[in-house]
Design an enzyme around this catalytic site. Structure first.
Site, mmCIF file in Angstrom:
data_model
loop_
_atom_site.group_PDB
_atom_site.id
_atom_site.type_symbol
_atom_site.label_atom_id
_atom_site.label_comp_id
_atom_site.label_asym_id
_atom_site.label_seq_id
_atom_site.Cartn_x
_atom_site.Cartn_y
_atom_site.Cartn_z
ATOM 1 N N LYS A 262 0.673 -1.146 -13.922
ATOM 2 C CA LYS A 262 1.171 -0.044 -13.090
ATOM 3 C C LYS A 262 2.120 -0.610 -12.047
ATOM 4 C CE LYS A 262 -0.324 3.083 -9.309
ATOM 5 N NZ LYS A 262 -1.450 3.742 -8.608
ATOM 6 N N ASP A 267 4.146 4.361 -3.196
ATOM 7 C CA ASP A 267 3.384 5.576 -3.499
ATOM 8 C C ASP A 267 3.163 6.382 -2.224
ATOM 9 O OD1 ASP A 267 1.752 7.542 -4.473
ATOM 10 O OD2 ASP A 267 -0.005 6.247 -4.786
ATOM 11 N N LYS A 274 0.427 11.594 1.045
ATOM 12 C CA LYS A 274 -0.656 10.836 1.671
ATOM 13 C C LYS A 274 -0.564 10.980 3.190
ATOM 14 C CE LYS A 274 -1.174 7.070 -1.714
ATOM 15 N NZ LYS A 274 -2.575 7.361 -2.072
ATOM 16 N N ASP A 285 1.526 -0.961 -4.387
ATOM 17 C CA ASP A 285 0.999 -0.159 -5.495
ATOM 18 C C ASP A 285 1.626 -0.563 -6.839
ATOM 19 O OD1 ASP A 285 -0.877 1.715 -6.252
ATOM 20 O OD2 ASP A 285 0.494 3.418 -6.067
ATOM 21 N N ASP A 344 -0.513 12.711 -6.334
ATOM 22 C CA ASP A 344 -0.905 11.375 -5.876
ATOM 23 C C ASP A 344 -1.742 10.637 -6.930
ATOM 24 O OD1 ASP A 344 -1.085 9.231 -4.197
ATOM 25 O OD2 ASP A 344 -2.551 10.129 -2.830
ATOM 26 N N GLU A 346 -0.841 9.393 -9.680
ATOM 27 C CA GLU A 346 0.372 9.136 -10.466
ATOM 28 C C GLU A 346 0.271 7.901 -11.348
ATOM 29 O OE1 GLU A 346 -0.117 7.991 -7.526
ATOM 30 O OE2 GLU A 346 0.562 5.929 -7.771
ATOM 31 N N ARG A 348 -2.030 6.788 -13.324
ATOM 32 C CA ARG A 348 -2.517 7.068 -14.689
ATOM 33 C C ARG A 348 -1.432 7.686 -15.545
ATOM 34 N NH1 ARG A 348 -7.242 10.676 -12.193
ATOM 35 N NH2 ARG A 348 -6.871 9.133 -10.566
HETATM 36 N N1 BES Z 1 -2.318 3.960 -5.394
HETATM 37 C C1 BES Z 1 -3.374 4.864 -5.139
HETATM 38 C C2 BES Z 1 -4.751 4.195 -5.101
HETATM 39 C C3 BES Z 1 -4.989 3.191 -4.019
HETATM 40 C C4 BES Z 1 -5.571 3.579 -2.820
HETATM 41 C C5 BES Z 1 -4.714 1.851 -4.206
HETATM 42 C C6 BES Z 1 -5.827 2.647 -1.835
HETATM 43 C C7 BES Z 1 -4.965 0.932 -3.224
HETATM 44 C C8 BES Z 1 -5.535 1.316 -2.042
HETATM 45 C C9 BES Z 1 -3.391 5.940 -6.219
HETATM 46 O O1 BES Z 1 -2.175 6.292 -6.739
HETATM 47 C C10 BES Z 1 -3.966 7.171 -5.601
HETATM 48 O O2 BES Z 1 -3.340 7.697 -4.731
HETATM 49 N N2 BES Z 1 -5.131 7.584 -6.061
HETATM 50 C C11 BES Z 1 -5.778 8.713 -5.536
HETATM 51 C C12 BES Z 1 -6.320 9.514 -6.693
HETATM 52 C C13 BES Z 1 -6.812 10.872 -6.325
HETATM 53 C C14 BES Z 1 -5.658 11.746 -5.899
HETATM 54 C C15 BES Z 1 -7.518 11.460 -7.515
HETATM 55 C C16 BES Z 1 -6.910 8.231 -4.635
HETATM 56 O O3 BES Z 1 -7.519 7.215 -4.935
HETATM 57 O O4 BES Z 1 -7.114 8.865 -3.606
HETATM 58 ZN ZN ZN Z 2 -0.713 4.862 -6.666
HETATM 59 MN MN MN Z 3 -1.216 7.821 -5.627
#
Ligand code: BES
Ligand code: ZN
Ligand code: MN
Length: 498
Positions: A262, A267, A274, A285, A344, A346, A348
């Site tokens: 990824k 992000d 966010k 990210d 967010d 994204e 996946r």
């Molecule tokens: N890149 C983030 C996950 C992340 C969070 C990585 C903190 C490192 C530190 C990912 O894209 C994300 O935003 N995931 C969301 C998913 C949710 C919207 C289902 C998350 O983990 O909040």
């Molecule tokens: Zn992300």
């Molecule tokens: Mn995200």
């Protein structure tokens, strides 16, 4: 910093690192120095609480009777516990201890260790490797470093009994460290410098090592039907990219192993924006892609006898007039449709197309993907282990063992139909979130829908790609996590026709 392995001749100046075992038993060089300095070392031990325990250090400045300007005595702990990782840590911690001490050179004596198994040449190589890994710095943007903030040490020499043999072992380790450093650099770069196309250019640099690098632009991905990945990037002024890296180190008929990363270069969350505090962390990210790129560098650099494919999906997730909206439905390369309920989630989406493309085009023996995929992974495992999800017990076990060997731990998490149902959707084939419960697992279930029968593992590295606290061989910041683990996986099981 220059790191070399040399014969055991005591230096005339600089710092000299020597060792003791638990209980205070001095190894040969330390013994020799103690004698020459009329007992300076034993006296220093008596004047302190040093007893040779692991991670104990004792500085002895300007001892009379010997060449070195400074002795650093380090504790190794119990001889029987001394695995190569402990030896690396000793080299790394010694360097960190001395790097700003004011002297320019360090010599580390590698003496025989009574009661320890390991090959002395391997020990010397591990010491040098530990020092090399610890020497990493990312200070290219610090234009006003004060003199005492800068490293003084410019050269490290490991004094080995059999330097030629040690150098042969070190050669491969040095190449792995080059890969780790590349990953750390990529993870540390800010998103105004590192964006999909500039990251693709970094991949191109690997062609110097014999890696074949192909860059797919948006038009090409459009033709391939990568609607999931392209949807994520459509709100960014920076064009998305996919990069395919190929290292051919085995015969043409050997099936390749594949690594997929990824690479979200920033992000913001997109329209599902966010919160502000901490958002700067989302420059890393792209850590999964960074690890895949560093791994390809390591494998090529040490000329691994394997055919390896690295595929990275590079996008920037931004809110914009053209950005993807919650509720949008996209069609992935696999033909499956996805309702985007949260922009967010994204990573996946990027991996869905990257995984599908990789298995479809290369028919690999296995696929391992890496991603800073979910915040929920950090809640579950903290910063100690990455989450491991797999459809294959053998691959999972091999990853677990390799992780233990290089101190990049993984912990297996479950997958099942019941979790899979949580991403079913009324108006498309799936939705891109499963709700708060089991957030890391439903993300993994999503990925699994883009993997057919290929043995596959997903490593959620959200908690390990970046460290706020350093370790002996991993300075704080971008860790390069996964390069060593996956290199070891390959070395243990997939080289030389095994
Ligand atoms: N890149 C983030 C996950 C992340 C969070 C990585 C903190 C490192 C530190 C990912 O894209 C994300 O935003 N995931 C969301 C998913 C949710 C919207 C289902 C998350 O983990 O909040
Ligand atoms: Zn992300
Ligand atoms: Mn995200």
């Amino acid at each position: 910093m220059r790191i070399t392995i040399d014969e055991q001749k005591l230096p005339k100046s600089g710092a000299l690192v020597v060792a003791a075992l638990k209980g205070g038993k001095l190894l040969d060089t330390a013994k020799q120095l103690d004698k020459a300095s009329k007992g300076a070392i034993s006296k220093a031990i008596k004047a302190s609480r040093f007893d040779g325990g692991k991670s104990q250090w004792l500085d002895i400045l300007a001892p009379a009777g010997i060449g070195a300007d400074r002795i650093l005595l380090g504790g190794l702990g119990e001889a029987k516990d001394l695995k190569s990782k402990a030896v690396e840590d000793f080299g790394g911690a010694a360097l960190q201890h001395l790097v700003k001490c004011g002297l320019k050179t360090i010599a580390i004596a590698c003496d025989p260790i009574p009661g320890a198994k390991g090959d002395p040449a391997v020990n010397a190589a591990s010491l040098a490797y530990g020092a090399r890994l610890a020497s990493y710095r990312f200070d290219k943007y610090r234009t006003t470093l004060k003199p005492n903030e800068k490293p003084s040490v410019t050269a490290v020499s490991v004094l080995a009994q059999t330097p030629a043999a040690a150098r042969r072992h070190f050669k491969a380790l040095d190449a792995i460290a080059d890969g780790v450093f590349m990953t750390r650099d990529l993870v540390s770069e800010p998103a105004n410098v590192l964006y999909p196309d500039s990251m693709a250019q970094q991949c191109k640099g690997l062609s110097k090592l014999g890696v074949k690098v192909e860059v797919l632009n948006e038009a090409r991905m459009e033709k391939l039907g990568m609607g999931a990945l392209l949807g994520v990037g459509q709100g960014s002024r920076r064009e998305s990219r996919m990069v395919v890296m190929r290292w051919q180190g085995a015969g043409a008929r050997t099936k390749p192993v594949a690594f997929v990363g990824k690479g979200v270069t920033f992000d913001t969350g997109g329209i599902s924006l966010k919160p502000g505090p901490g958002m700067e962390m989302m420059k890393w990210d792209m850590g999964g892609a960074g690890t895949v790129i560093g791994l390809m560098k390591a494998l090529a650099g040490r000329k691994a006898k394997v055919n390896a494919i690295g595929v990275v999906g590079l996008v920037e997730n931004m809110p914009d007039g053209n950005a993807q909206r919650p509720g949008d439905i996209v069609t992935s390369m696999s033909g499956q449709t996805i309702e985007i309920l949260n922009t967010d989630a994204e990573g996946r989406l990027v991996l869905a197309d990257a995984l599908w493309y990789t298995q479809d085009r290369f028919k690999p023996q296995f696929m391992v993907n890496l991603a800073t995929l979910t915040g929920a992974m950090v809640i579950a495992l903290g910063h100690e282990n990455a989450g491991l999800f797999s459809n294959n017990d053998e691959l999972a076990q091999r990853l677990f063992e390799a992780g233990g060997e290089v101190d990049e731990g993984v912990w297996r998490m479950p997958l099942s139909d019941a979790y899979d149902k949580m991403i079913n959707c009324a108006i498309a084939d799936m939705k891109n979130i499963g709700g708060r419960d089991a957030g890391s697992i439903t993300a993994a279930q999503f990925l699994q829908r883009y993997v057919n029968k290929v043995p596959w593992a997903h490593l959620d590295i959200a908690g390990v790609a970046w460290a706020d606290k350093g370790k002996p061989t991993v300075p704080k910041g971008g860790t390069g996590w996964g390069v060593r683990l996956l290199d070891r996986l390959v070395a243990n099981h997939y080289e030389g026709g095994k």
